[in-house]
Design a protein around this motif. Structure first.
Motif, PDB file in Angstrom:
ATOM      1  N   ASP A   1       8.776   6.796   3.543  1.00 46.42           N
ATOM      2  CA  ASP A   1       7.388   6.772   3.065  1.00 46.42           C
ATOM      3  C   ASP A   1       6.991   5.394   2.530  1.00 46.42           C
ATOM      4  O   ASP A   1       5.801   5.119   2.373  1.00 46.42           O
TER       5      ASP A   1
ATOM      6  N   SER B   1      11.670  11.037   0.608  1.00 44.99           N
ATOM      7  CA  SER B   1      10.237  10.996   0.930  1.00 44.99           C
ATOM      8  C   SER B   1       9.609  12.389   0.972  1.00 44.99           C
ATOM      9  O   SER B   1       8.512  12.609   0.461  1.00 44.99           O
TER      10      SER B   1
ATOM     11  N   GLN C   1       0.825  -1.211   0.000  1.00 42.98           N
ATOM     12  CA  GLN C   1       0.000   0.000   0.000  1.00 42.98           C
ATOM     13  C   GLN C   1       0.858   1.260   0.000  1.00 42.98           C
ATOM     14  O   GLN C   1       0.587   2.224  -0.716  1.00 42.98           O
ATOM     15  N   ARG C   2       1.911   1.249   0.829  1.00 44.28           N
ATOM     16  CA  ARG C   2       2.789   2.423   0.884  1.00 44.28           C
ATOM     17  C   ARG C   2       3.510   2.638  -0.449  1.00 44.28           C
ATOM     18  O   ARG C   2       3.681   3.770  -0.904  1.00 44.28           O
TER      19      ARG C   2
ATOM     20  N   ALA D   1       2.410   1.708  -3.361  1.00 48.10           N
ATOM     21  CA  ALA D   1       1.418   2.197  -4.337  1.00 48.10           C
ATOM     22  C   ALA D   1       1.187   3.694  -4.139  1.00 48.10           C
ATOM     23  O   ALA D   1       1.058   4.453  -5.113  1.00 48.10           O
ATOM     24  N   ALA D   2       1.147   4.150  -2.874  1.00 50.07           N
ATOM     25  CA  ALA D   2       0.936   5.574  -2.600  1.00 50.07           C
ATOM     26  C   ALA D   2       2.111   6.398  -3.145  1.00 50.07           C
ATOM     27  O   ALA D   2       1.914   7.467  -3.742  1.00 50.07           O
ATOM     28  N   VAL D   3       3.322   5.905  -2.950  1.00 48.33           N
ATOM     29  CA  VAL D   3       4.505   6.627  -3.449  1.00 48.33           C
ATOM     30  C   VAL D   3       4.505   6.628  -4.976  1.00 48.33           C
ATOM     31  O   VAL D   3       4.760   7.662  -5.606  1.00 48.33           O
ATOM     32  N   ARG D   4       4.174   5.492  -5.580  1.00 46.99           N
ATOM     33  CA  ARG D   4       4.145   5.435  -7.046  1.00 46.99           C
ATOM     34  C   ARG D   4       3.105   6.410  -7.604  1.00 46.99           C
ATOM     35  O   ARG D   4       3.302   7.013  -8.654  1.00 46.99           O
ATOM     36  N   SER D   5       2.002   6.559  -6.870  1.00 49.10           N
ATOM     37  CA  SER D   5       0.982   7.480  -7.350  1.00 49.10           C
ATOM     38  C   SER D   5       1.448   8.937  -7.218  1.00 49.10           C
ATOM     39  O   SER D   5       1.206   9.764  -8.108  1.00 49.10           O
ATOM     40  N   ARG D   6       2.161   9.244  -6.129  1.00 48.71           N
ATOM     41  CA  ARG D   6       2.754  10.598  -6.015  1.00 48.71           C
ATOM     42  C   ARG D   6       3.737  10.856  -7.157  1.00 48.71           C
ATOM     43  O   ARG D   6       3.793  11.963  -7.716  1.00 48.71           O
TER      44      ARG D   6
END
Ligand SMILES: *Cc1c(COP(=O)(O)O)cnc(C)c1O
Length: 253
Positions: free
Chosen positions: A244, A225, A22-23, A25-30
């Motif tokens: 992150d 991060s 999940q983390r 995926a969040a970084v990849r989306s940023r």
């Protein structure tokens, strides 16, 4: 996503993998959002996950999630993890300040050193890498010149490592004339307590001058991060992201 509950993993193991997924995926989306704002969706930077202070098992989980590039900043820890995880065929990036006496060890596992900041280190790395090329057939070492972006006038001694911008040409020359070393570009850590954007803009200028003299040295290792968006805006090609993705690091004991 595959293998979230791989055989042999105990209670809670799958939960940690899920958290990392999940983390990540969040970084990849940023990263995707920042690249889009910068008009460079077709040139996403490479993601290096900085795993320092986190256990080798977390790196195994990240590898199962598709991560191949990992970063470490202390030789002793990195060497032990690289040995333990040799089956994963990861690419190890050394990102921390490096003593010349550690060059021999780093040459055994690292594909890249992001913190080349003085001529003695260039010489020590070149010698160590050539020995490893002969004895174990390793590939040449990718070298990033680490630049100190702090304004000399503001530099109160808390700067975060790196050569003065004026010293970049002599380091670049030293690396390119050393068999076994590949000059790939520049690296920096944003100075503490000042906005990251002007610092990374300065790094982009230093990179442009380097590329004018060494057209292949296009890499810019920047962005952690806290400041990956600013780094992407100013052309980062390699992001180094730790907390992150992995969570906060255990306190140094
Ligand atoms: C620890 C470290 C990182 C990662 O920093 P985070 O803030 O945890 O993302 C990146 N680069 C270097 C040189 C580091 O030492």
């Amino acid at each position: 996503m595959t293998d979230l509950a791989a055989p042999g993993q105990g209670q809670g193991e799958g939960a940690r993998t899920e958290e990392l997924a999940q983390r990540l995926a969040a970084v990849r989306s940023r990263i995707a959002t920042a690249a889009e704002s910068a008009g460079r969706s077709n040139r996403l930077p490479a993601l290096i996950v900085v795993t320092k202070f986190h256990p080798a098992q977390d790196i195994r989980r990240l590898a199962a999630l598709g991560i191949k590039d990992v970063g470490e900043n202390r030789d002793q820890e990195a060497a032990a993890k690289a040995l333990e995880l040799a089956d994963l065929a990861l690419t190890w990036h050394f990102v921390g300040q490096l003593q010349t006496k550690k060059a021999k060890s780093v040459a055994r596992y690292a594909s890249a050193v992001h913190s080349v900041d003085r001529p003695q280190l260039v010489d020590a790395l070149a010698k160590a890498v050539r020995n490893e090329m002969e004895s174990s057939g390793r590939a040449p070492l990718d070298c990033f010149i680490q630049v100190n972006l702090a304004d000399p006038a503001d530099d109160d001694g808390t700067h975060r490592g790196g050569a003065a911008p004026a010293d970049v040409p002599v380091l670049a020359e030293g690396i390119t004339r050393s068999a076994g070393l590949n000059l790939v570009g520049v690296m920096a850590v944003a100075p503490l307590g000042v906005p990251a954007e002007p610092a990374f803009e300065k790094l982009a200028g230093i990179s442009a001058r380097l590329v004018a003299a060494y057209p292949a040295a296009t890499a810019i290792s920047a962005g952690m991060s806290q400041d990956l968006e600013a780094a992407i805006k100013f052309g980062a090609t390699h992001l180094r992201i730790g907390s992150d993705i992995l969570g906060s690091r255990p306190a140094v004991g």
